[in-house]
Design an enzyme around this catalytic site. Sequence first.
Site, PDB file in Angstrom:
ATOM      1  N   GLY A 281       0.178  -1.068  -0.248  1.00  0.00           N
ATOM      2  CA  GLY A 281      -0.091   0.180  -0.085  1.00  0.00           C
ATOM      3  C   GLY A 281       0.468   1.725  -0.296  1.00  0.00           C
ATOM      4  O   GLY A 281      -0.172   2.408  -0.082  1.00  0.00           O
TER       5      GLY A 281
ATOM      6  N   ASP B  45       3.911  -9.598  -8.011  1.00  0.00           N
ATOM      7  CA  ASP B  45       2.449  -9.833  -6.371  1.00  0.00           C
ATOM      8  C   ASP B  45       1.553 -10.080  -7.469  1.00  0.00           C
ATOM      9  O   ASP B  45       0.362 -10.140  -8.364  1.00  0.00           O
ATOM     10  CB  ASP B  45       2.218  -8.076  -6.619  1.00  0.00           C
ATOM     11  CG  ASP B  45       1.729  -7.785  -4.974  1.00  0.00           C
ATOM     12  OD1 ASP B  45       0.827  -9.522  -4.519  1.00  0.00           O
ATOM     13  OD2 ASP B  45       1.402  -6.336  -4.948  1.00  0.00           O
TER      14      ASP B  45
END
Length: 413
Positions: free
Chosen positions: A96, A123
């Site tokens: 994030g 990811d």
Amino acid sequence: MGSRRLASFSLASISGVSSRKTSMAMLALFSKSQNYTFLRRIARSFEFVSAPLYRIPLKSPFQVRSISTPRETVAGFDEMVAGTHRKHYMLGGKGGVGKTSCAASLAVKFANHGHPTIVISTDPAHSLSDSFAQDLSGGTLVPVEGVDSPLFALEINPEKAREEFRTASQGRGGCGDGMKDLMDSMGLGMLADQLGELKLGELLDTPPPGLDEAIAISKVMQFVESQQYNMFTRIVFDTAPTGHTLRLLSLPDFLDASIGKMMKVKKKLASTTSAFKSVFGKEEKQQDVASDKLEQLRERMAKVRDLFRDPDSTEFVIVTIPTVMAISESSRLHASLRKECIPVQRLIVNQVLPPSASDCKFCAMKRKDQMRVLETIMSDPQLANLRLVQAPLVDVEIRGVPALKFMGDMIWK
């Protein structure tokens, strides 16, 4: 109160406003030594700008109204873009913090400076497609439009990788051909047949731990060894959050050690069963083939490991935000990267609030907290020696090539 006066002074000096009120405010500020010291300390670090960057017609989906950028945030992009030999950049950090936006903007910047570039997301929870506003989920290289040089993007497809893994493992009734040949050469062919009867491939509906990292490693090996990718001079990796990334970087060493142990066990079993195998020349050939495959895999893992650790061809860029938790995790990440001998030079601090010229108490308190966190970086033994680059928080979502170009121009200077 001091920060409010400083903001007023900065805005007035930039806009060229010259009035008696502003002059008196400046004299009042400089009249006190503590205010003068405070001004000098802040002025050395930041250059405040509060003006529209450019005007775009209302139909344009991307428009930035204002921005404030620190003066000393120079990433050294001239060094990064110099040279024609291939370089790999891996961007990682806490979840994030904006790793994908930073990685995508760097890839766009490389492409616009004449480097054919690949950007790949390792990811499992991809957002590279969202960043480019383009579907990249097919598991193959997709051309990105709107850049000067070739730019291709790739998201590793977990579902496709799982299906390939299951297909490869279901040969001969559930035990893959490669594994069957290996176990045959070790004198364990009967055990392999028994395992095949159990149809262990059905257990692979849930992929084994580390499959995402293993697939990412295989892609790295593909780019390193395949001739069709020689034209690309820059490869940017948008890595997973810290835990996944550390497993990815440590996987070559783990596989190298594991293969080494398998080779030792295989040699012991081969010597034990040599009397039986001498009767069947085919079994001896199978043993040689399996040994060669293991040795080739070991050599490929060694290449990837050396690639990760080569400071001339690889750099890991840590991305974080100005919070205590994020900085602490970045410090631990750098410590782990040093143990793995992964070269790190830059620390990107993303989402830094610009100075507020209004009476927004929340903005003032938030920025004060961020500045306090930034000071801790200078005293952190793991982060103090890295090149610090501050990326400001903007008032629009960074999505699409034009927005990524704008972001790249702010960060990669």
